[in-house]
Design an enzyme around this catalytic site. Structure first.
Site, mmCIF file in Angstrom:
data_model
loop_
_atom_site.group_PDB
_atom_site.id
_atom_site.type_symbol
_atom_site.label_atom_id
_atom_site.label_comp_id
_atom_site.label_asym_id
_atom_site.label_seq_id
_atom_site.Cartn_x
_atom_site.Cartn_y
_atom_site.Cartn_z
ATOM 1 N N ASN A 209 -4.276 -8.389 0.327
ATOM 2 C CA ASN A 209 -4.393 -8.266 1.781
ATOM 3 C C ASN A 209 -5.799 -7.829 2.189
ATOM 4 O O ASN A 209 -6.396 -8.346 3.135
ATOM 5 C CB ASN A 209 -3.373 -7.246 2.312
ATOM 6 C CG ASN A 209 -2.148 -7.922 2.906
ATOM 7 O OD1 ASN A 209 -2.164 -9.107 3.214
ATOM 8 N ND2 ASN A 209 -1.079 -7.158 3.066
ATOM 9 N N ASP A 244 6.094 -5.050 0.850
ATOM 10 C CA ASP A 244 6.018 -5.773 -0.419
ATOM 11 C C ASP A 244 7.121 -5.315 -1.363
ATOM 12 O O ASP A 244 6.956 -5.315 -2.577
ATOM 13 C CB ASP A 244 4.650 -5.588 -1.064
ATOM 14 C CG ASP A 244 4.320 -4.134 -1.376
ATOM 15 O OD1 ASP A 244 5.066 -3.252 -0.896
ATOM 16 O OD2 ASP A 244 3.340 -3.873 -2.103
#
Length: 335
Positions: A209, A244
């Site tokens: 990310n 996640d």
């Protein structure tokens, strides 16, 4: 009017009563209304013997014209003797003193809807005072409204089902969400359905990310979802429960060796790099496993907590691996 008796031409009688039968004293049908003739098609009514063609069901005991005269003004239920599309008729008979016969005025009764459809009758086939067509309009309107309400209910049910499905679905990956997971585990525990549970946390996902952007992160999450679905069956549940974090519950699968084998396969597959817009995305996974049969009384919160403990034991041991939780109950069970 002659000697107090009213005379009427047959054509006028037909206009007034298109469902009439004029029966002579000997039982022959002298005249039949145009609508009756249309309904009976090729069958010859005029000239035929009434009691050869019809049966008077009510009142009982009516077998002759004289019997009908005795029931002057009574309601009649009449059915054809030969099978035809006219299922039954209702009407009233009045005696004709001069000829000894009777005049019967009939209607289709509750069978008017079927009769109109079967014989293609129109408003012109009924007397001007007959409310049959008005009844049909009411029935048609009711049918149309009922069908519209049915369609509306189907649309509302579809919208409700879609809303409920959306409320249980992770919008990014299409997997189940935490709400759906909680509901599934609650049902299975209540019904004493055994299951294995895996809590999966992605390693190095934050780096993807931070370096490649959120679009790359979303791509990785969707690829992870595909991998997890590939190792499950139709009765299993795969849920995304955090950014996640994922949980899989395997219905009726409690073999620790098989669960560990599946977890190792997931770790291996997720360790393979994926490509997003030419950039390489690398992650791995740490997995904690619990089994419902390792608990005297399974609890969703306890199983998730224990799986989380096993997961962080994986991270502390170097990540990219799977561990089966070994509590007091589990150690005793697997000795």
């Amino acid at each position: 009017m002659i000697n107090g008796a009213m005379q009427i031409e047959r054509a006028a009688l037909d206009r007034l009563m298109p469902m009439h039968l004029w029966i002579s004293g000997k039982g022959h049908i002298e005249s039949a209304g145009s609508t009756l003739r249309k309904a009976f098609g090729a069958k010859t009514l005029v000239g035929g013997r009434f009691f050869d063609l019809f049966e008077v069901r009510r009142p009982g005991g009516v077998f002759t014209v004289e019997d009908m005269r005795r029931h002057d003004g009574a309601r009649l239920q009449i059915v054809p003797k030969d099978p035809c599309e006219v299922q039954g008729l209702r009407g009233v008979a009045v005696g004709l003193p001069k000829c000894g016969g009777v005049l019967v005025n009939l209607s289709f009764g509750i069978g008017v809807i079927e009769a109109v459809s079967a014989h293609r009758l129109t408003d012109a086939d009924f007397a001007a005072t007959d409310l049959a067509m008005e009844l049909l309009y009411v029935v048609e309107a009711k049918t149309a409204v009922t069908e519209e309400l049915r369609q509306l209910n189907l649309r509302l049910q579809g919208a409700r089902d879609a809303a409920e499905e959306q409320a249980l679905t992770d919008t990014l990956t299409g997997l189940r969400n935490r709400r759906a997971l909680d509901a599934t585990m609650s049902i299975w525990i209540d019904r004493k359905v055994p299951f294995g549970l895996m809590h999966i946390d992605l390693d190095y996902f934050k780096a993807v990310n931070d370096t490649l952007g959120h679009a790359a992160g979303d791509h990785v999450l969707c690829e992870v979802a595909k991998t997890l679905l590939s190792v499950t069956r139709a009765g299993d549940t795969v849920a995304r429960v955090g950014g996640d974090e994922f949980v899989i519950v395997f219905r009726d699968l409690t073999d620790p060796t098989k669960l560990s084998g599946i977890a190792d396969r997931v770790v291996a597959q997720l360790s393979e790099p994926s490509i997003f817009q030419g950039a390489v995305c690398r992650i791995s996974a740490s997995i904690g496993i619990t089994i419902s049969t390792d608990y005297g009384q399974p609890s969703a919160d306890k199983m998730l907590s224990d799986a989380d403990e096993a997961l962080y034991a994986c991270k502390n041991a170097g990540r990219g691996q799977a561990k089966l939780f070994r509590g007091v109950d589990a150690d005793q069970r697997h000795r």
